[in-house]
Design a protein around this motif. Structure first.
Motif, mmCIF file in Angstrom:
data_model
loop_
_atom_site.group_PDB
_atom_site.id
_atom_site.type_symbol
_atom_site.label_atom_id
_atom_site.label_comp_id
_atom_site.label_asym_id
_atom_site.label_seq_id
_atom_site.Cartn_x
_atom_site.Cartn_y
_atom_site.Cartn_z
ATOM 1 N N LYS A 41 0.840 -1.198 0.000
ATOM 2 C CA LYS A 41 0.000 0.000 0.000
ATOM 3 C C LYS A 41 0.880 1.254 0.000
ATOM 4 C CE LYS A 41 -4.058 0.131 0.750
ATOM 5 N NZ LYS A 41 -5.128 0.240 -0.301
ATOM 6 N N ALA B 259 1.876 6.558 7.771
ATOM 7 C CA ALA B 259 0.850 6.194 6.785
ATOM 8 C C ALA B 259 0.302 4.792 7.065
ATOM 9 C CB ALA B 259 1.435 6.267 5.376
ATOM 10 N N LEU C 65 -2.161 5.021 9.914
ATOM 11 C CA LEU C 65 -3.416 5.626 9.460
ATOM 12 C C LEU C 65 -4.238 4.629 8.644
ATOM 13 C CD1 LEU C 65 -2.211 9.206 8.373
ATOM 14 C CD2 LEU C 65 -3.300 8.547 10.506
ATOM 15 N N TRP C 66 -3.560 3.902 7.755
ATOM 16 C CA TRP C 66 -4.279 2.959 6.899
ATOM 17 C C TRP C 66 -4.847 1.786 7.693
ATOM 18 C CZ3 TRP C 66 -1.600 3.807 1.654
ATOM 19 C CH2 TRP C 66 -2.563 3.955 0.654
ATOM 20 N N LYS D 29 -8.027 3.141 9.199
ATOM 21 C CA LYS D 29 -9.093 3.359 8.199
ATOM 22 C C LYS D 29 -8.725 2.628 6.901
ATOM 23 C CE LYS D 29 -11.768 6.371 10.445
ATOM 24 N NZ LYS D 29 -13.211 6.134 10.712
ATOM 25 N N ALA E 246 -9.514 3.996 3.293
ATOM 26 C CA ALA E 246 -8.988 5.289 2.828
ATOM 27 C C ALA E 246 -8.213 5.121 1.524
ATOM 28 C CB ALA E 246 -8.074 5.890 3.891
ATOM 29 N N GLN F 83 -6.279 10.371 0.481
ATOM 30 C CA GLN F 83 -6.830 10.720 1.803
ATOM 31 C C GLN F 83 -5.784 10.559 2.902
ATOM 32 O OE1 GLN F 83 -10.220 8.057 1.469
ATOM 33 N NE2 GLN F 83 -11.647 9.779 1.415
ATOM 34 N N ILE F 84 -4.964 9.509 2.799
ATOM 35 C CA ILE F 84 -3.871 9.331 3.776
ATOM 36 C C ILE F 84 -2.903 10.506 3.674
ATOM 37 C CG2 ILE F 84 -1.920 7.880 4.459
ATOM 38 C CD1 ILE F 84 -4.548 6.481 5.083
ATOM 39 N N LYS F 85 -2.547 10.869 2.437
ATOM 40 C CA LYS F 85 -1.639 12.003 2.217
ATOM 41 C C LYS F 85 -2.245 13.287 2.793
ATOM 42 C CE LYS F 85 0.521 14.765 -1.467
ATOM 43 N NZ LYS F 85 0.854 14.855 -2.892
ATOM 44 N N LEU G 278 -7.977 12.204 9.652
ATOM 45 C CA LEU G 278 -8.420 11.068 8.823
ATOM 46 C C LEU G 278 -9.828 10.632 9.189
ATOM 47 C CD1 LEU G 278 -7.492 9.167 6.531
ATOM 48 C CD2 LEU G 278 -6.772 7.555 8.292
#
Length: 376
Positions: A210, A323, A326-327, A330, A333, A337-339, A371
């Motif tokens: 990812k 990242a 965050l992923w 969610k 995403a 959206q992560i960026k 996020l």
């Protein structure tokens, strides 16, 4: 355009071919003329573009002799603990380290490697038919001979910053339950080729990464590398790139891949433990997006060991680990959206704003909140 950035010694007998279906291969020929006649012309309808492969020399990082601060100052600075208290550790997210050798037997990395279960190790057969033999623990695409047999510490150091397991040693990874896909293209002496880098990027995508961490620069400004990044963009893969260590403004003097500025790319400058930009970090209000810890960073190196290193090469994996956290929080995403969550949540401190697009340094606690708003 800085002409120096467009250099990179052409390898006269090797060619990067992008096919109409988006795939890349690296092909050999005696010279350009015979390659054109014997390879390109018969397949012309299937080929989108051909360029010479080129040698690239990866930027050197500095080894710090000792730290004057806590070994985990970077994690504290970016508030990584705020994720762990919510049970967010990067689970289920694969991060490719497209770099130098990663020591998959290192006690702090061994459990963090994404095993290719379609492959039987060391049987000399491409069991899963992906074009790579024995890629059980990852793959190497190094075709440029090295002047040394001593493994570079660079790839293992990057991998440890992302996901080192602190149950087995002193290094704490940002996303300690993320999985690492090693995709080596840099030889032990820091040399590599553009074609090998593109093959490693393509492999990482095929293996389900990812996030791809690209802690290297010095690539010439050729279309094939940009096209390879564009393919990753279309596949929804986030690429985290080191800005470089030359104390240059890469808006004015572009560095590649740092200056590509694609929607799936975050280019990272290095901050120090006083939360200022390091003196040697590249910068730019347009092409560099965020800052992250990059000085006196303790991480894993080959031989079950660890060491301190400085460089934007160390800052980029802090963002890759972020990242991954965050992923895992969610999973639906998008890369964009992560960026956006990472960029919109930076800490900007009056009096020492960073010379980057967002003016700030990453903050995981705030990024998780942003996020949550972007992806309810």
């Amino acid at each position: 355009m800085d002409s120096a950035a467009c250099m990179g010694q052409a390898i006269q007998s090797k060619f990067i071919v992008q096919w109409e279906d988006g795939r890349f291969t690296v092909e050999s020929g005696k010279d350009a003329e015979s390659f054109k006649k014997e390879f390109i012309e018969p397949k012309l309808n299937d080929i989108r573009q051909v360029e010479f492969d080129r040698r690239i020399q990866v930027e050197s990082t500095k080894v710090s002799t000792s730290a004057t601060v806590s070994d985990s100052w970077g994690l504290s600075m970016i508030k990584a603990n705020s994720a762990y208290t919510q049970g967010i550790y990067g689970e289920g997210v694969k991060v490719a380290v497209v770099d130098a050798y990663v020591d998959v037997s290192h006690p702090q990395l061994a459990n963090r490697i994404a095993i290719n279960t379609g492959e039987i190790p060391n049987n000399g057969i491409d069991d899963d038919g992906n074009g790579v033999v024995d890629d059980y623990y990852g793959a190497s695409f190094v075709s440029v001979p090295s002047s040394t047999t001593i493994p570079s510490p660079h790839g293992s150091h990057v991998a440890g910053i992302i996901a080192a397991d602190s149950n087995y040693g002193p290094v704490k990874g940002v996303a300690p339950r993320a999985k690492i896909i090693p995709a080596q293209f840099i030889a032990n002496d820091g040399g590599g080729s553009l074609g090998d880098a593109i093959l490693a990027l393509q492999y990482a995508a095929k293996r389900g990464a990812k996030i791809i961490n690209a802690s290297w620069g010095g690539a010439p400004c050729v279309a094939s590398l940009r096209n390879a990044f564009k393919v990753l963009e279309s596949q929804g893969i986030l690429v985290i790139v080191a800005s470089g260590n030359d104390a240059r403004d890469i808006d004015v003097y572009p560095e590649f891949p740092a200056s590509f500025n694609l929607s799936n790319q975050i280019t990272v400058a290095a901050s120090d433990f006083t939360d200022f930009m390091t003196s040697w970090s590249n910068s730019g209000f347009k092409f560099v997006h965020v800052a992250a810890p990059g000085e006196q960073i303790l991480s894993t190196v080959p031989g079950a060991s660890s060491m301190y290193m400085d460089g934007t090469s160390m800052a980029a994996p802090f963002v890759s680990g972020t990242a991954a956290l965050l992923w895992s929080a969610k999973p639906t995403a998008t890369a964009q959206q992560i960026k956006a969550a990472i960029e919109q949540s930076v800490d900007v401190t009056s009096g020492h704003e960073f010379k980057v697009k967002t003016r700030g340094r990453i903050n995981i606690q705030k990024a998780l909140q942003v996020l949550g708003q972007l992806v309810p």
